[in-house]
Design an enzyme around this catalytic site. Structure first.
Site, PDB file in Angstrom:
ATOM      1  N   ASP A   1       0.874  -1.170   0.000  1.00  0.00           N
ATOM      2  CA  ASP A   1       0.000   0.000   0.000  1.00  0.00           C
ATOM      3  C   ASP A   1       0.913   1.222   0.000  1.00  0.00           C
ATOM      4  OD1 ASP A   1      -1.695   2.109   0.512  1.00  0.00           O
ATOM      5  OD2 ASP A   1      -2.517   1.300   2.385  1.00  0.00           O
TER       6      ASP A   1
ATOM      7  N   LYS B   1       2.940  11.266  -3.334  1.00  0.00           N
ATOM      8  CA  LYS B   1       1.882  10.627  -4.114  1.00  0.00           C
ATOM      9  C   LYS B   1       0.965  11.666  -4.770  1.00  0.00           C
ATOM     10  CE  LYS B   1      -1.659   7.034  -3.429  1.00  0.00           C
ATOM     11  NZ  LYS B   1      -2.172   6.094  -2.405  1.00  0.00           N
TER      12      LYS B   1
END
Lengths: 622, 177
Positions: free
Chosen positions: A25, A87
């Site tokens: 993740d 991100k």
């Protein structure tokens, strides 16, 4: 008595050997790695027993990096070189970042994707993410005691093609074989669904550090079918921090503060947010570099008030997803809460109110995505479990091309089940036109300028014809990772021009190679060693794959001559593998790939036949 | 390397070509095929197998999406019987139908400018009911009478109604944003 096992030629010595695979993740705030061990999905810890790896990378002048907690500890004192929430920048240009001015970074706008200037040079978000992935990969290989066969990397369901491609590039850069890019809410649904033997329609509400997803799934008899997904790939816990930060500036009457003070206050804001999940009010104190003092008290009510519009921004996509799924709120059996940001009480309350039921919080919202990804990685790596399941996921945003007047013609609609392909025919609009430019976009809006531009390419060599004479067929193919490739050809005259494009945010193999080179000091030797290693892994994977296939049904699908040809191809590849010439290994790998194509096709046909025969039997029974 | 794509969508799922089909059986057949060909089953295998799997799974998705939508299924059946709809060029409609369309457009436009969300929801429900009536007619024309010309006309009308439904949905989305 233990018998010595002697492997037959062409058969794997241990066909049921467990292949090491992980689920990762890659989060905005924290990242995790998990794997299936003795049938249980577990998160892997670092040497200090910590599961979470803060998604923070700090660059030093010599090019070395700190990743995770040590980097996080330095983010206030060294804000330019300490990258958090990379991100948010994946697959994004500078103009996509409205809040770039308030972030403590020096951005450089590079073609395709923004870069961040650090003391070690300009770094792309892909490189930053690769540093995080490398640490997780090392953690996994140390913990599991071997090299990984592959990894499932999770991405927000609402990530567009550019963001997905960037994530896959980061994984490649970190030396990971990507078995699949898996949507985060889908991963969570797998973990939840298998754990609770859930059946029916479920919504997964996933509010992470920087992204929001809502997916509506139907779970039945081992099938996880995503009916619709929606979200906001620039909305998350960071925005709640930012609201508190702005509130602090306003209350303390601060303006024009230095980057390190900005970072300090953002950190205090995040801590305040976290404390508010357990306390009705929190005290926020800080001493700035100017000597100014901040001492404020933030209550839960005020926090709810200043973030109300953010919470509402998650409910609009929730409504859209339900409508796209053709469902009403009453049809939803449960709402699974995912992502650390769902701990905020105003979120719990708003979701409960919207779906008219208590949200499901029985899984750790920080870990459920990684756990689900690990379960899927285990299956994808070929470690079959007895109870097999099927994931049917969708593409989150429509794909189209630019037509006359800057309008978008949609070719693949959002929420189409992947993999999906669609072809459309176009024609020339001028006599003698020999070239045509094709502009691929993604998004729901009608105007090209409101959608994300993915790629532009020219189709040349169209034979000159009268206007409308040429027939150009453009094919969009979206694979199971949600990644697009586009090809086009002119077919009316028998002259074919064909091109396959990679969207412009994706990195070319050259760019990846360059990044690898610059990230290593003694480039040449390392590059060769790396190329050799990669080819060896690729060759090993192919041999293993073919052995598994031969073991399963080689005998009745192949004639003796065909079998001999494949055996010979494998033997040649094996002997190439004994040497250290990566080009020779590559050549033999390609050859074996080619030789085994017919076998692959027959296996696939047989699979389809098997599915159909299953039906015919059922029909007879009725 | 060639895949046998000559099978039509009905054959792929082993069901008889008709408008009225058992949706549960279609779904089960689709799932059984995907359980065999989906790329997740081939992720660890060779490039060739992964490519083939993607092509097959793509084909199964295409076939399933076509057959599960009433309009898609009707259009596909007509295609198999050599009747093309030519929706883009053939817009000849009965005057009664066109009148009705205009009334719909007006009602949607009014609800839209009044920002009347409940009314839009109501219109959407009404439209769905009318589309169901059309679908019953389609079943008769396609399966019982095999009157493909009449069926093609209904398909064209349904296509119009589908556009209305999209319009309502877009209006609702715009109001909620």
């Amino acid at each position: 008595m233990a018998l010595l096992q002697i492997a037959e030629p062409g058969m794997s010595a241990a066909p049921h050997q467990h292949r090491l695979a992980v689920g990762i993740d890659l989060g905005t705030t924290n990242s995790l790695v998990a794997t299936v061990r003795s049938g249980m999905s577990v998160v892997l810890h670092d040497e200090n027993g910590r599961a979470l790896l803060p998604s923070v990378v700090r660059y030093h002048a010599d090019g070395s990096t700190d990743v995770g907690y040590p980097a996080q500890a330095m983010q206030s004192s060294d804000p330019h070189n300490t990258i958090v929430s990379a991100k948010r920048f994946m697959g994004r240009g500078l103009r996509d970042l409205p809040d770039a001015g308030s972030l403590p970074y020096q951005f450089a706008d590079a073609p395709g994707m923004v870069q961040l200037k650090t003391v070690a040079g300009a770094k792309s978000p892909v490189e930053v993410s690769a540093e995080i992935l490398k640490v997780l990969r090392d953690r996994a290989e140390k913990s599991m005691g071997g090299e990984l066969v592959g990894a499932v990397i999770t991405v927000p369901a609402y990530f567009d093609d550019a963001q997905r491609q960037a994530t896959k590039d980061a994984a490649r850069l970190a030396g990971l074989n990507v078995l699949r890019l898996l949507n985060e809410p889908t991963a969570a649904a797998v973990a939840y669904g298998l754990d609770n033997a859930a059946e029916g329609v479920y919504a997964v509400y996933d509010l992470g550090g920087g992204t929001f997803d809502i997916s509506v799934l139907r779970l039945s008899k081992g099938v996880f079918e995503v009916l619709a997904t929606n979200g906001d790939s620039a909305l998350g816990g960071d925005d709640f921090d930012h609201r508190i930060y702005c509130w602090i500036l306003e209350q303390a009457k601060l303006s024009g503060i230095k980057p390190q003070d900005a970072r300090l206050l953002l950190t205090r804001a995040r801590e305040a947010k976290e404390d508010l999940t357990a306390h009705p009010e929190v005290r926020i104190t800080a001493v700035l570099s100017t000597g100014e003092m901040v001492d404020l008290t933030l209550s839960s009510e005020v926090f709810t008030e200043i973030t109300r519009s953010l919470v509402n921004k998650t409910l609009v996509p929730s409504k859209k997803a339900l409508r796209d799924a053709g469902l009403e709120v009453e049809d939803v059996k449960g709402v699974v809460m995912v992502g650390g940001s769902t701990r905020m009480s105003q979120i719990q309350h708003a979701v409960g109110e919207f779906f008219r039921q208590e949200p499901l919080n029985n899984l750790d919202p920080d870990k459920v995505v990684a756990l689900g990804a690990a379960i899927q990685a285990n299956v994808l790596a070929g470690n079959r479990s007895d109870d097999d399941w099927l994931l049917l996921d969708v593409i989150p945003l429509s794909l189209g091309i630019e037509t006359m007047g800057g309008l978008v013609e949609k070719i693949i609609q959002r929420n189409s089940t992947i993999p999906v392909a669609r072809a459309q025919e176009f024609t020339t609009f001028k006599d003698g036109q020999t070239a045509m430019s094709i502009h691929v976009v993604q998004g729901e809006r009608e105007l090209v300028s409101d959608c994300r531009s993915l790629a532009k390419f020219e189709l040349r060599g169209i034979p000159p014809m009268v206007a409308g004479g040429a027939r150009i067929r453009v094919t969009f193919q979206v694979d199971a990772d949600g990644l697009l490739s586009v090809s086009a050809r002119e077919k009316s005259s028998g002259v074919e021009a064909s091109v396959v494009v990679k969207p412009s945010y994706g990195l070319s193999d050259d760019e990846i190679t360059n990044m690898l080179r610059t990230s290593q000091e003694n480039a040449k030797a390392d590059m060769t060693a790396r190329a050799l290693r990669e080819q060896q892994v690729e060759a090993g994977r192919l041999i293993e794959a073919i052995e598994a296939a031969l073991h399963e049904n080689g005998d009745h699908l192949l004639s003796a001559a065909e079998r001999a040809e494949i055996d010979e191809g494998m033997a040649s590849l094996r002997s190439a593998l004994e040497g250290r010439d990566h080009l020779a290994i590559k050549e033999q790998t390609e050859r074996l790939n080619h030789i085994s194509e017919t076998f692959a096709a027959r296996r696939m046909d047989q699979s389809v036949q098997k599915a159909l025969t299953g039906h015919k039997l059922e029909e007879l029974e009725i | 390397m060639n895949i046998d794509f000559s099978k039509n969508h009905f054959e792929l799922f082993g069901i008889a070509p008709a408008y009225q089909i058992d949706p549960i059986r279609l779904e089960q057949a689709y799932r059984d095929i995907q359980a065999q060909v989906h790329p997740d089953k081939f992720a660890y295998l060779s490039d060739a197998e992964r490519r083939l799997s993607m092509q097959w799974a793509t084909q199964a998705n295409e076939a399933y999406q076509t057959l599960r939508q009433p309009l898609g299924r009707a259009r596909y059946l007509l295609h198999l019987n050599g009747v093309e709809i030519h929706e883009e060029t053939n817009t000849a409609m009965s005057p009664a139908f066109l009148m009705q369309q205009m009334e719909w457009r007006e009602a949607i436009g009014e609800a839209k400018s009044a920002k009347d969300v409940p009314e839009l929801g109501h219109l959407s429900g009404q439209l769905r009911a009318e589309m169901q009536v059309q679908q019953h007619k389609l079943a008769d024309f396609l399966d019982r009478d095999r009157d493909f010309a009449k069926a093609a006309e209904i398909v064209r009308e349904l296509k119009f109604m589908e556009k209305l439904r999209e319009e309502i949905n877009q209006a609702l989305e715009a109001l909620e944003a």
